[in-house]
Design a protein around this motif. Structure first.
Motif, PDB file in Angstrom:
ATOM      1  N   ILE A  61     -13.944  16.041  17.419  1.00  0.00           N
ATOM      2  CA  ILE A  61     -13.308  14.822  17.603  1.00  0.00           C
ATOM      3  C   ILE A  61     -12.644  14.388  16.107  1.00  0.00           C
ATOM      4  O   ILE A  61     -11.350  14.077  16.229  1.00  0.00           O
ATOM      5  N   ILE A  62     -13.274  14.448  15.108  1.00  0.00           N
ATOM      6  CA  ILE A  62     -13.101  14.050  13.859  1.00  0.00           C
ATOM      7  C   ILE A  62     -11.823  14.896  13.479  1.00  0.00           C
ATOM      8  O   ILE A  62     -10.820  14.454  12.896  1.00  0.00           O
ATOM      9  N   PHE A  63     -11.948  16.304  13.542  1.00  0.00           N
ATOM     10  CA  PHE A  63     -10.788  17.130  13.304  1.00  0.00           C
ATOM     11  C   PHE A  63      -9.620  17.038  13.985  1.00  0.00           C
ATOM     12  O   PHE A  63      -8.430  16.695  13.618  1.00  0.00           O
ATOM     13  N   TYR A  64      -9.847  17.046  15.413  1.00  0.00           N
ATOM     14  CA  TYR A  64      -8.758  17.263  16.362  1.00  0.00           C
ATOM     15  C   TYR A  64      -7.918  15.748  16.688  1.00  0.00           C
ATOM     16  O   TYR A  64      -6.750  15.613  16.855  1.00  0.00           O
ATOM     17  N   ILE A  65      -8.769  14.656  16.338  1.00  0.00           N
ATOM     18  CA  ILE A  65      -8.320  13.395  16.668  1.00  0.00           C
ATOM     19  C   ILE A  65      -8.060  12.419  15.382  1.00  0.00           C
ATOM     20  O   ILE A  65      -6.895  12.060  15.258  1.00  0.00           O
ATOM     21  N   LEU A  66      -9.137  12.342  15.010  1.00  0.00           N
ATOM     22  CA  LEU A  66      -9.046  11.399  13.696  1.00  0.00           C
ATOM     23  C   LEU A  66      -8.183  11.699  12.390  1.00  0.00           C
ATOM     24  O   LEU A  66      -7.212  11.292  12.041  1.00  0.00           O
ATOM     25  N   SER A  80     -10.624   6.016   7.725  1.00  0.00           N
ATOM     26  CA  SER A  80     -11.864   5.597   7.280  1.00  0.00           C
ATOM     27  C   SER A  80     -12.682   4.725   8.264  1.00  0.00           C
ATOM     28  O   SER A  80     -13.982   4.945   8.663  1.00  0.00           O
ATOM     29  N   LEU A  81     -11.911   3.641   8.734  1.00  0.00           N
ATOM     30  CA  LEU A  81     -12.717   2.806   9.645  1.00  0.00           C
ATOM     31  C   LEU A  81     -12.935   3.445  11.055  1.00  0.00           C
ATOM     32  O   LEU A  81     -14.228   3.255  11.372  1.00  0.00           O
ATOM     33  N   TYR A  82     -12.098   4.177  11.432  1.00  0.00           N
ATOM     34  CA  TYR A  82     -12.375   4.628  12.906  1.00  0.00           C
ATOM     35  C   TYR A  82     -13.464   5.959  12.476  1.00  0.00           C
ATOM     36  O   TYR A  82     -14.144   6.097  13.744  1.00  0.00           O
ATOM     37  N   THR A  83     -13.450   6.593  11.562  1.00  0.00           N
ATOM     38  CA  THR A  83     -14.557   7.663  11.314  1.00  0.00           C
ATOM     39  C   THR A  83     -15.816   6.789  11.181  1.00  0.00           C
ATOM     40  O   THR A  83     -16.562   7.600  11.590  1.00  0.00           O
ATOM     41  N   LEU A  84     -16.098   6.083  10.387  1.00  0.00           N
ATOM     42  CA  LEU A  84     -17.233   5.218  10.210  1.00  0.00           C
ATOM     43  C   LEU A  84     -17.725   4.713  11.633  1.00  0.00           C
ATOM     44  O   LEU A  84     -18.746   4.845  11.831  1.00  0.00           O
ATOM     45  N   GLY A 135     -22.818  19.215  10.071  1.00  0.00           N
ATOM     46  CA  GLY A 135     -22.282  20.333  10.702  1.00  0.00           C
ATOM     47  C   GLY A 135     -20.793  20.070  10.742  1.00  0.00           C
ATOM     48  O   GLY A 135     -20.049  21.240  10.532  1.00  0.00           O
ATOM     49  N   ALA A 136     -20.445  18.817  10.756  1.00  0.00           N
ATOM     50  CA  ALA A 136     -18.815  18.818  10.916  1.00  0.00           C
ATOM     51  C   ALA A 136     -18.330  18.871   9.436  1.00  0.00           C
ATOM     52  O   ALA A 136     -17.135  19.275   9.504  1.00  0.00           O
ATOM     53  N   PHE A 144      -9.817  23.641   7.640  1.00  0.00           N
ATOM     54  CA  PHE A 144      -8.753  23.245   6.850  1.00  0.00           C
ATOM     55  C   PHE A 144      -8.350  24.433   6.119  1.00  0.00           C
ATOM     56  O   PHE A 144      -7.066  24.468   5.729  1.00  0.00           O
ATOM     57  N   ILE A 145      -9.095  25.442   5.621  1.00  0.00           N
ATOM     58  CA  ILE A 145      -8.926  26.612   4.809  1.00  0.00           C
ATOM     59  C   ILE A 145      -8.043  27.606   5.942  1.00  0.00           C
ATOM     60  O   ILE A 145      -6.812  28.000   5.661  1.00  0.00           O
TER      61      ILE A 145
END
Length: 354
Positions: A61-66, A80-84, A135-136, A144-145
Motif C-alpha cells: 500500500i505504501i509503495f503502490y498507492i502512497l 507524510s501525513l497519509y503515511t503516518l 519489512g516495508a 526503487f532500485i
C-alpha cells in the motif's frame, strides 16, 4: 532490447514478491529460533506470521498507492501525513487481528480492550509499527532500485529509437536527392537519343538495388560500397567526354571493413554535382581508399569553378557528419578543406562498430 509486455511484468512482480516475502519470513523465523530460550516456539511462529501478513499489506500500500500518488507527484506533505496515518491504522488493525482473531486459538488470556489497543501508542509503535516499517523499508528500497533500472533501460531504448528515426530521416533526405540527379542524367541521354540510354538504365538498376536493400542496413562492407560507386561513376561518365571529366582513383583494400551505407557514395555524388556539374572546364576527381585492420581512410577531391559557391555546407555533407556521429560517436575524423579551387574531404573511421 526486448520490450516486456504488461502481463509479463506483472508475473515477474508476483514472482519477486513471493520470493522476497518468503525469504523475509524464513529469516525472521530463523532469527526468532536463534533467540528462543524456552516456551512455545509454535506461538512465536504464529505471531511472526501475523506480523508478516501485515508487513506485506503495508509495504504494498505504501509503495503502490502512497508513493505513486503522492510522493512521485511531489506532494510531500500529503505523503507524510497519509503515511503516518496509514501506519497507525494498520498497526491498530494488526493488533486487533492478533488479539481477537489469532490469539484465541492458542492463548487463553484476557483480551486487551479496544480503548487500550487504540491509545497505547508506545506499545503499537514498538511491537507493530516498527516491524511493518522494517519489512516495508527493505521491500520499497528494492522496488526503487528495480524502478530506477527499468526507467534507465526505457530511457536508453527511447533514445535508441529516436536516434534510429533520425538516421532513417537522414537517409530519406539523401536518397531522393541522389535519385533526382541520376534520373536527370538518364533524361538527358534519352532526349539526345543516345545509344547509351540502356546502359545507364542498367547502371541505375544496380544502384537502386543497393539503396533499397543494402542502403537500409546499418553496416555494409567496403567492397559493396565500392561496387556501387563504380556503377555511379560509370553512369555519370556517360554524360561527359574525356576532355570534360578525368577520374583518378587509388584503392588499397587490405581489410574488407564495415561502414555505414552510402557514406562514400554521397561524397562521390557531391564531387560530380559541384565539380563536373558546375564547371565548364575539365573537372578532375580523385578519390582514394585504404583499409587495414585498424581503420578505413577515404579521401576525395575535385576542382570547382571560382564562379560557383563551394559545397562545404551542402545537405549531403551535413548528413554524413550526423551519420558518423550516430555510428561512431566522436571516434572518427571528418576533414573538409578547400584551397586553389580544390575541394577535399577526408573520412577516417575505426574498424570496430556496435
Amino acid at each position: 532490447m526486448v520490450k516486456i509486455r504488461p502481463e509479463s511484468r506483472i508475473r515477474q512482480n508476483v514472482y519477486f514478491q513471493i520470493f522476497f516475502w518468503t525469504a523475509l519470513f524464513l529469516f525472521g523465523t530463523a532469527r526468532t529460533y536463534g533467540e528462543y530460550d524456552g516456551g512455545n516456539f509454535k506461538e512465536l511462529v504464529i505471531y511472526n506470521f501475523c506480523h508478516w501478513i501485515f508487513q506485506i499489506i503495508g509495504a504494498n500500500i505504501i509503495f503502490y498507492i502512497l508513493i505513486r500518488n503522492f510522493y512521485d507527484r511531489k506532494k510531500y506533505i500529503e505523503f507524510s501525513l497519509y503515511t503516518l496515518t496509514f501506519l497507525y491504522v494498520i498497526s491498530v488493525v494488526n493488533r486487533v487481528f492478533l488479539v481477537y482473531i489469532a490469539e484465541p486459538f492458542f492463548v487463553n488470556e484476557p483480551k486487551d480492550s479496544f480503548t487500550s489497543i487504540f491509545t497505547d501508542i508506545r506499545y503499537l509503535l514498538f511491537h507493530y509499527t516498527f516491524p511493518i516499517i522494517s519489512g516495508a523499508f527493505i521491500f520499497i528500497s528494492i522496488m526503487f532500485i528495480i524502478r530506477y533500472k527499468d526507467a534507465k533501460e526505457k530511457t536508453i531504448q527511447l533514445q535508441k529509437e529516436k536516434t534510429e528515426l533520425e538516421l532513417q530521416s537522414l537517409k530519406s533526405q539523401l536518397n531522393p536527392h541522389f535519385l533526382f540527379n541520376t534520373l536527370n542524367n538518364i533524361y538527358s541521354l534519352s532526349v539526345n537519343h543516345s545509344d547509351k540510354t540502356s546502359q545507364s538504365i542498367s547502371q541505375l538498376s544496380d544502384i537502386l538495388d543497393y539503396i533499397l536493400y543494402k542502403g537500409q542496413k546499418k553496416w555494409v562492407s567496403v567492397s559493396d560500397e565500392l561496387a556501387v560507386i563504380d556503377d555511379y561513376i560509370a553512369l555519370e561518365s556517360l554524360r561527359y567526354s574525356e576532355e570534360r571529366l578525368k577520374i583518378n582513383k587509388r584503392i588499397v583494400v587490405d581489410s574488407n571493413n564495415m561502414i555505414p551505407p552510402l557514406l562514400y557514395l554521397t561524397l562521390v555524388e557531391n564531387a560530380f554535382k559541384h565539380g563536373a556539374g558546375k564547371n565548364s572546364a575539365q573537372t578532375e576527381i580523385l578519390f582514394e581508399l585504404e583499409t587495414n585492420s585498424r581503420e578505413s581512410v577515404f579521401k576525395i577531391e575535385n576542382n570547382y569553378s571560382s564562379h560557383h559557391k563551394n559545397h562545404e555546407n551542402g545537405i549531403g555533407l551535413e548528413n554524413i557528419k550526423r551519420q558518423l556521429q550516430h555510428h561512431y560517436q566522436e571516434n572518427f575524423i571528418f576533414r573538409i578543406s578547400q584551397e586553389n579551387n580544390i575541394f577535399k574531404v577526408e573520412i577516417i573511421t575505426p574498424t570496430y562498430y556496435d
